[in-house]
Design an enzyme around this catalytic site. Sequence first.
Site, PDB file in Angstrom:
ATOM      1  N   LYS A  48      -7.216 -11.934  13.068  1.00 53.85           N
ATOM      2  CA  LYS A  48      -6.920 -10.795  12.199  1.00 53.85           C
ATOM      3  C   LYS A  48      -6.721 -11.276  10.764  1.00 53.85           C
ATOM      4  O   LYS A  48      -6.582 -12.460  10.492  1.00 53.85           O
ATOM      5  CB  LYS A  48      -5.666 -10.073  12.699  1.00 53.85           C
ATOM      6  CG  LYS A  48      -4.408 -10.938  12.704  1.00 53.85           C
ATOM      7  CD  LYS A  48      -3.236 -10.210  13.325  1.00 53.85           C
ATOM      8  CE  LYS A  48      -1.988 -11.098  13.329  1.00 53.85           C
ATOM      9  NZ  LYS A  48      -0.826 -10.400  13.908  1.00 53.85           N
ATOM     10  N   ARG A  54       8.432  -2.633  18.555  1.00 57.03           N
ATOM     11  CA  ARG A  54       7.356  -2.571  17.574  1.00 57.03           C
ATOM     12  C   ARG A  54       6.210  -1.791  18.197  1.00 57.03           C
ATOM     13  O   ARG A  54       6.229  -0.571  18.216  1.00 57.03           O
ATOM     14  CB  ARG A  54       6.948  -3.992  17.136  1.00 57.03           C
ATOM     15  CG  ARG A  54       6.070  -4.014  15.908  1.00 57.03           C
ATOM     16  CD  ARG A  54       5.744  -5.414  15.431  1.00 57.03           C
ATOM     17  NE  ARG A  54       4.950  -6.173  16.393  1.00 57.03           N
ATOM     18  CZ  ARG A  54       4.295  -7.290  16.101  1.00 57.03           C
ATOM     19  NH1 ARG A  54       4.367  -7.788  14.872  1.00 57.03           N
ATOM     20  NH2 ARG A  54       3.578  -7.916  17.013  1.00 57.03           N
ATOM     21  N   MET A  63       1.492 -15.865 -13.340  1.00 63.73           N
ATOM     22  CA  MET A  63       0.373 -15.253 -12.637  1.00 63.73           C
ATOM     23  C   MET A  63      -0.738 -16.258 -12.356  1.00 63.73           C
ATOM     24  O   MET A  63      -1.306 -16.265 -11.259  1.00 63.73           O
ATOM     25  CB  MET A  63      -0.192 -14.074 -13.440  1.00 63.73           C
ATOM     26  CG  MET A  63      -1.370 -13.395 -12.745  1.00 63.73           C
ATOM     27  SD  MET A  63      -2.074 -12.013 -13.664  1.00 63.73           S
ATOM     28  CE  MET A  63      -0.800 -10.775 -13.436  1.00 63.73           C
ATOM     29  N   TYR A  87       8.663 -18.535 -18.449  1.00 63.39           N
ATOM     30  CA  TYR A  87       9.248 -17.215 -18.637  1.00 63.39           C
ATOM     31  C   TYR A  87      10.743 -17.232 -18.331  1.00 63.39           C
ATOM     32  O   TYR A  87      11.187 -17.802 -17.324  1.00 63.39           O
ATOM     33  CB  TYR A  87       8.571 -16.201 -17.716  1.00 63.39           C
ATOM     34  CG  TYR A  87       7.206 -15.758 -18.187  1.00 63.39           C
ATOM     35  CD1 TYR A  87       7.053 -15.074 -19.389  1.00 63.39           C
ATOM     36  CD2 TYR A  87       6.077 -16.002 -17.417  1.00 63.39           C
ATOM     37  CE1 TYR A  87       5.795 -14.652 -19.818  1.00 63.39           C
ATOM     38  CE2 TYR A  87       4.824 -15.584 -17.833  1.00 63.39           C
ATOM     39  CZ  TYR A  87       4.689 -14.910 -19.026  1.00 63.39           C
ATOM     40  OH  TYR A  87       3.454 -14.497 -19.450  1.00 63.39           O
TER      41      TYR A  87
END
Length: 380
Positions: free
Chosen positions: A53, A152, A321, A273
């Site tokens: 998957k 689930r 990023m 940052y």
Amino acid sequence: MPALARTAPIASAGPPVPATASAVLTVDLAALAANYCALRAMAARAACAAVVKADAYGLGIERVAPALARAGCRSFFVAHAEEGLALRRILGPAPGISILHGLPSGTEGECHAHDLTPVLNDDGQRAAWCALASRLGRRLPAILQIDSGMARFGFSPDEAAACLDTGGFDGLDLRLVMSHLACADRPDDPANAAQRTVFDAFRTRLPGVPASLAASSGTFLSADFHYDLIRPGAALYGIAPQAGRPNPMRPVVGLAARVMQVRQVPAGTAVGYGHTARVARDSRLATVAIGYADGFLRSASGRGEVWQDGHRLPILGRVSMDSIVIDATDAPPGAVAPGSWIEVVGRARSLDAVADAAGTIGYEVLTSLGHRFHRHYRDA
């Protein structure tokens, strides 16, 4: 064609990578096949499926699934019907393909036409599949999932028993009854035995139907958890199957990123940052072309590390990023230079170690790896 540069260290066995590539993701298909064979041998009395998957856990289902098929896998599981349709186009008509989440309403006919087997998780899915069987005038294959204690997916044992009592599965050919363990990565957790007890109690209602309980971690529990089919996923790709224990799986993934810039800065310089890091000494910093847009998680800010030729290079400040800043002060002079390659995942730094530094699990790191990397596959 673009100019070619020397390969990154992690991909040194393969062809050169484009000079334009800023990072290289290497997928070792031989190691993948070896992991499949090792897991199959561990559960010798059971068949061994493969869970592919999420684009084979982010590694590329078009390359991974055929490698597993060549290793002998004949049964595959995906999460969604769309994944199943794509996998059928890749593998052709022979292997079994099962859909863990069941089929979205209205897709039953198309999925049947492509020989996809639904895992039935609730009465709505059961009714829709039975309705198709009735219209076709034939029994259709299905897998029944029981919720043995994870809350689930799946029927509760009582719901499934009531459905059996009223003939709700009579139009179906139940090929497998399955459940999923919540705590298999912790072998001593009593929840494992409790779920097996619930599962065994329900199986008495379907004595002739094969059973499956173990995925990757469950395969490393006792043989009592293997039943007729194991369904490994993460372990195939090299993720450690049990917490706090040595990883018996071969590493499948390597990741190297290119240094873009190196600078000398004085003691006290703030980095990145938010100025969340500040160097305590005169330092040599390198900016490396990998960031959270590539799937290198921002939660690794100030906590992770990368390596080059046995030298540990801490990550300073926030993950941006497209880049990270590393402290290369203790590396040999000239070793870390613009254009050189840094190991992010590989021999010195496992996928699980990267995940631990980011406060997460190997599954998330692996499935987050993006598609900006130049990908190199070492064939099985």
